[in-house]
Design an enzyme around this catalytic site. Structure first.
Site, PDB file in Angstrom:
ATOM      1  N   ALA A   1       0.804  -1.256  -0.048  1.00 40.37           N
ATOM      2  CA  ALA A   1       0.390   0.283  -0.097  1.00 40.37           C
ATOM      3  C   ALA A   1       0.942   0.951   0.099  1.00 40.37           C
ATOM      4  O   ALA A   1       0.536   2.475  -0.658  1.00 40.37           O
ATOM      5  CB  ALA A   1      -0.439   0.128   1.224  1.00 40.37           C
TER       6      ALA A   1
ATOM      7  N   GLU B   1       9.896  -5.347  -4.415  1.00 44.53           N
ATOM      8  CA  GLU B   1       9.523  -6.117  -3.327  1.00 44.53           C
ATOM      9  C   GLU B   1       9.551  -7.298  -3.771  1.00 44.53           C
ATOM     10  O   GLU B   1       9.618  -8.386  -4.711  1.00 44.53           O
ATOM     11  CB  GLU B   1       7.166  -6.121  -4.806  1.00 44.53           C
ATOM     12  CG  GLU B   1       6.427  -6.570  -3.368  1.00 44.53           C
ATOM     13  CD  GLU B   1       6.430  -7.168  -1.948  1.00 44.53           C
ATOM     14  OE1 GLU B   1       6.036  -6.034  -1.383  1.00 44.53           O
ATOM     15  OE2 GLU B   1       6.355  -8.156  -1.716  1.00 44.53           O
TER      16      GLU B   1
ATOM     17  N   CYS C   1      -5.441  -6.678   4.875  1.00 41.06           N
ATOM     18  CA  CYS C   1      -6.479  -6.314   6.106  1.00 41.06           C
ATOM     19  C   CYS C   1      -7.550  -7.362   5.232  1.00 41.06           C
ATOM     20  O   CYS C   1      -8.861  -7.675   5.740  1.00 41.06           O
ATOM     21  CB  CYS C   1      -7.279  -4.860   5.405  1.00 41.06           C
ATOM     22  SG  CYS C   1      -6.480  -3.628   5.704  1.00 41.06           S
TER      23      CYS C   1
END
Lengths: 460, 460
Positions: free
Chosen positions: A13, A37, A47
């Site tokens: 994010a 990444e 989430c």
């Protein structure tokens, strides 16, 4: 003139929001953006993992807000499965390792650096904690591993260690998968993000939902079978058989790289930044998301709060500033909302122990009301606890436990906290009222009235 | 020393809240309280009437917060079916008529007076408007009369005149009773409490719900059958057959008594008060609820807003002051929420026409988002419109139309308006986030971001 080089470490994010927002402001001719990444995915909703595991969300694709290809199409040079292993700040370069090609290492130079290395689940150093069948749920890769484990498991017993947000959400997920779930919580009540009296309401409700919740359970080991796979969780008092074990003890900032590079860390181990999300004392290094500490506007202290909504805001701010624009992140008031089955749990501001630690004198009140007019179908009970500073009456915090309609009511208090309102000012707030939406006195107003009276009675 | 005499005119929310709160502060030896109510009921939820008529709430008992007997048990001398017909302010007395005993008249003296005479449904002076079968829905007596009418009706066609809050709520009620419902709205869109573009969304949704909604329909008459009972509603263009007709054109303050006594009224005909809810210029006369104008904190002007939640707050303030305590009502920001079937409709602050009338320059933006994370089951679309002042960026108003989870989000904006926040400040609000409750950017934050950009672009 050559393009400036922006390097982003961490592709979820905060990192990718920063990259995307910077790209929106500056084209590739002016700003070259490279993002590293170490996992397989970018820009995903961590989430959402409990709901994917629980089967109410198709995953992992649905959880990915923007794919690697979409980022690349916008001229962001995104390298998946590539771990940054060292920050050479003096040299203006980062060392990377390609996780898929024999660990090949190389260096990439930067003019500006964004650290968005996230957080990692807490894994206490207990015997068996790293055994197969023991799962964190921080990344999509973690989620996939847990799902594979559920498929492979022979029985249907799950133990969740820790009854915080992730713990209770995972309890729901496993219930939905047909598991018998035991949650082991070291403290006196589940949800230590609430005061104990409110946590007790959560405990009671979880038992009602068929989730065995053991309080004061100090885990001593994960026990394994002959193959080395987890088969039970041991506490000082008992053994809880488990076909799968989930860690829900919260997370810690992932800042080993930053620490090695000598960057400033706070008490929690999170990076310290200024209001523009620059790492303190560094002109061209920004950090955001789960790897930083944020300013708690109520207590005036730095805290570590891992939440996707903060990470996204940080990313926006960083992207604007890294591209030569201007934005700031003023801080948080500590809002969080969660649910376990139909029980909604929310808080904002300070708990009693936070208020004490901050040197505040306060009153606290708790009221019980309903989500809708009492006579309206579907009205559900709701408890609201409110803390207010003595003498000034300033709102310090709100905790809510209830059913449908309870959780998002915490937003009223979140805005009031941000604005520095007193509980007496809150008593006359013009909140939406109609019988399907609220009693004629919204539960938050009822709490504010009681808190106002308590402030008046308490004196100094 | 003899007890002071407090007389309350009107026995619903504002009046009885004032009486009850005054009684809590002063016993009958110090304060004698007499309350007059011309209807059969006290302290009831008028806002609940549509749900009683619709059959989702048992009535009328469920709608009564406190019965006449309960009030009397607390030493409030409550006289039902007793109408106050004259205020003799110089003489310190009110004239009453006993509606059940041949209209017997008498005088009652007071030292302090509370006016809580409420509002009455707008009934334009059209042919047939008073015919049997035409119903307002302001009081429990009105609700009972409408239910009797529904039972007596032979057909199942209903016409609702006016598509404001009461109109759309009654449309839902009649749909639930198995009626075919036509709503006639004189303006270009239903819900003139929203801007026309947001009203258009309501229109569209109402059609989808099977409610025939006719816009620009100027009603010219209620047509009656041979027995004199309503049989249809005529507009300039057409005739709409009706077995029952409901008036949903809003209400006006019921202030004939106050006007006759020379008390100060505002543009809407509502009583004007000070912050302590005293009638302006009067030391010992208070007024509250649907018969007063309230200060709109956003526009700085007085408005008439009939809402149970304000009436209850007024009553509390009046009760405190009438009993020698101290409380004030600072004003409103114009929040309202409603629903028609599963469509939720909310607003707070100023509409575009209000902002223009107040001399404000503003930008307005509209966004579409969802109530929960897009991937989470039950995520429903939601439109949020936001108005912000040019140059300062101060929030001026928010309108929301959506499904489950849309309505109460308006509270975020209501608190922000009260606090005088800018839309840029709102972009960093720490609102509750978890996938079952909100996208990672709450729809209100998305609107605030777009409004912030619009303010920046608009200049002065």
């Amino acid at each position: 003139m050559a393009a400036e080089r922006l390097v982003v470490v961490g592709g979820d994010a905060a990192g990718m929001a920063a990259a995307s927002h910077a790209r929106r402001l500056k084209g590739p001719g002016e700003l070259a953006i490279t993002a590293f990444e170490r996992g397989h995915f970018t820009s995903y909703s961590a989430c959402g993992i409990p709901y994917w595991v629980g089967g109410s969300v198709d995953g992992p694709d649905a959880l990915i807000a923007r794919t690697a290809e979409e980022h690349r199409a916008r001229d962001i040079d995104l390298r998946l499965r590539t771990e940054v292993t060292e920050l050479d700040l003096d040299g203006g370069r980062v060392r990377t390792r390609d996780l898929d090609n024999g660990g090949q290492e190389s260096w990439t130079g930067f003019d500006k650096l964004v650290l968005a290395t996230g957080a990692r689940p807490i894994r206490p150093p207990l015997p068996g904690i790293d055994a197969p069948g023991v799962h964190g749920v921080q990344t999509l890769d973690d989620g996939q591993a847990l799902l594979d484990s559920l498929t492979a498991a022979e029985g249907r017993r799950a133990v969740v260690i820790g009854a915080g947000y992730i713990g209770v959400e995972m309890a729901e997920a496993l219930i939905n998968r047909g598991y018998r779930v035991t949650v082991l919580e070291a403290r006196e009540q589940p949800m230590s993000t609430l005061d104990p009296d409110m946590g007790a309401l959560v405990h009671e409700a979880m038992c009602g939902l068929g989730i065995e919740t053991v309080r004061g359970a100090a885990v001593t080991a994960v026990l394994t079978d002959a193959s080395g796979r987890a088969r039970a969780v041991a506490t000082q008092d008992a053994e809880y058989p488990a076909d799968v074990v989930v860690l829900g003890m919260g997370v810690r900032p992932e800042t080993a790289l930053a620490a090695a590079a000598g960057l400033p860390l706070g008490e929690s181990g999170g990076l310290l930044t200024d209001l523009a999300m620059r790492v303190r004392g560094k002109e061209h290094i920004w950090a955001g998301g789960d790897c930083v500490e944020v300013l708690d506007l109520v207590s005036g202290r730095e805290r570590h709060i891992a939440l996707g909504t903060h990470a996204n805001k940080h990313g926006q701010v960083i992207g604007a500033n890294a591209a030569g624009g201007y934005a700031t992140f003023p801080g948080v008031v500590g809002t969080a909302v969660s649910k376990v089955c139909d029980l909604e749990i929310a808080r904002t501001g300070l708990l009693e122990r936070h208020a004490r630690a901050a040197g505040l004198r306060f009153v606290s009140v708790t009221i019980e009301s309903t989500s809708r007019a009492g006579y309206y179908p579907g009205a559900r009970p709701m408890h609201v606890k409110m803390l207010a500073e003595r003498r000034t009456g300033r709102l310090l915090g709100v905790q809510i436990v209830g059913r449908e309609g309870a959780g998002k009511r915490v937003d009223i208090a979140a805005v009031a906290l941000t604005a520095g309102m007193t509980v007496e000012q809150m008593t006359t707030l013009d909140l939406g009222y109609a019988p399907p939406f609220s009693p004629v006195w919204d539960p938050v107003l009822v709490a504010a009235r009681k808190a106002t009276a308590a402030v008046r009675e308490a004196g100094i």
